[in-house]
Design an enzyme around this catalytic site. Structure first.
Site, mmCIF file in Angstrom:
data_model
loop_
_atom_site.group_PDB
_atom_site.id
_atom_site.type_symbol
_atom_site.label_atom_id
_atom_site.label_comp_id
_atom_site.label_asym_id
_atom_site.label_seq_id
_atom_site.Cartn_x
_atom_site.Cartn_y
_atom_site.Cartn_z
ATOM 1 N N ASP A 148 -9.990 20.147 -17.633
ATOM 2 C CA ASP A 148 -10.901 19.813 -16.540
ATOM 3 C C ASP A 148 -10.811 18.310 -16.284
ATOM 4 O O ASP A 148 -9.919 17.623 -16.817
ATOM 5 C CB ASP A 148 -12.336 20.296 -16.837
ATOM 6 N N CYS A 195 -10.907 19.715 -22.638
ATOM 7 C CA CYS A 195 -12.060 19.376 -21.802
ATOM 8 C C CYS A 195 -12.793 18.252 -22.548
ATOM 9 O O CYS A 195 -12.192 17.582 -23.383
ATOM 10 C CB CYS A 195 -12.941 20.587 -21.488
ATOM 11 N N THR A 201 -15.195 18.336 -24.802
ATOM 12 C CA THR A 201 -15.365 18.667 -26.219
ATOM 13 C C THR A 201 -14.330 19.661 -26.741
ATOM 14 O O THR A 201 -14.206 19.826 -27.955
ATOM 15 C CB THR A 201 -16.743 19.336 -26.428
ATOM 16 N N HIS A 231 -3.572 31.403 -40.781
ATOM 17 C CA HIS A 231 -4.508 32.496 -41.077
ATOM 18 C C HIS A 231 -4.979 33.266 -39.842
ATOM 19 O O HIS A 231 -5.313 34.445 -39.948
ATOM 20 C CB HIS A 231 -5.748 31.944 -41.794
ATOM 21 N N HIS A 235 -3.783 38.316 -43.813
ATOM 22 C CA HIS A 235 -4.389 37.722 -42.612
ATOM 23 C C HIS A 235 -4.159 38.596 -41.376
ATOM 24 O O HIS A 235 -4.963 38.580 -40.454
ATOM 25 C CB HIS A 235 -3.832 36.317 -42.383
HETATM 26 C C1 RB5 Z 1 -17.828 18.309 -18.535
HETATM 27 O O1 RB5 Z 1 -18.739 17.286 -18.309
HETATM 28 C C2 RB5 Z 1 -17.996 18.873 -19.932
HETATM 29 O O2 RB5 Z 1 -19.170 19.594 -20.014
HETATM 30 C C3 RB5 Z 1 -16.792 19.714 -20.304
HETATM 31 O O3 RB5 Z 1 -15.637 18.945 -20.215
HETATM 32 C C4 RB5 Z 1 -16.796 20.306 -21.694
HETATM 33 O O4 RB5 Z 1 -17.023 19.341 -22.656
HETATM 34 C C5 RB5 Z 1 -17.624 21.511 -21.885
HETATM 35 O O5 RB5 Z 1 -17.608 22.165 -22.927
#
Ligand code: RB5
Length: 146
Positions: free
Chosen positions: A8, A65, A67, A98, A133
């Site tokens: 993203d 993204c 996180t 695994h 596994h």
């Molecule tokens: C976008 O701001 C953020 O929410 C997205 O990149 C991600 O971290 C969501 O899990």
């Protein structure tokens, strides 16, 4: 390997560097992510890469993204996807040995580019161990039929 990559808006810069890194390592990269910094929705890209992996258009998927969390959740809704979020190479290695993970996700707001490269290199070069596994992975995948 042929790698599908998706991201993203928060992963645009890291994606560019990872694409370059993968190409330098001799991989072919298909870009399913956004190249714009305009805010967008991570499920779109998680799904695109997930579908590319399960259709056999690419061998593996990499998702970025903020996180790594949201985009991996989206990919895991695609039948046949085993997406994992990794922030260091140890879980990246184990997710292959695994769990036979076919999609790797990480967060551009969580780890730096050198860590991301180490994770990617480890994840792509580690084989699934099979054996005990395999049965557990089969159990997980069987849940898609219930
Ligand atoms: C976008 O701001 C953020 O929410 C997205 O990149 C991600 O971290 C969501 O899990």
């Amino acid at each position: 390997m042929r790698i599908g990559i998706g991201n993203d808006h928060s992963g645009v810069e890291m994606k560019r560097e990872i694409v370059k890194f993968l190409q330098e390592q001799g991989h072919e990269v298909v870009n399913y992510g956004t190249d714009e910094s305009t805010r967008c929705d991570y499920p779109v890209y998680g799904e695109k890469v997930g579908r590319a992996v399960t259709a056999g258009d690419v061998d593996r998927g990499i998702l970025i993204c903020g996180t790594g969390l949201g985009i991996s959740l989206a990919a895991n809704k695609v039948r046949g996807v085993r997406a994992v979020v990794c922030s260091e190479p140890c879980t990246a290695r184990l997710s292959r040995q695994h769990n036979d993970a076919n999609v790797l996700a990480f967060g551009a707001r969580i780890i730096g580019i050198e860590m991301a490269k180490m994770i990617v290199e480890t994840w792509l070069s580690t084989e699934f161990e099979g054996g005990r596994h395999q049965r557990r992975v089969d159990m997980v995948m069987e849940m898609e039929n219930k």
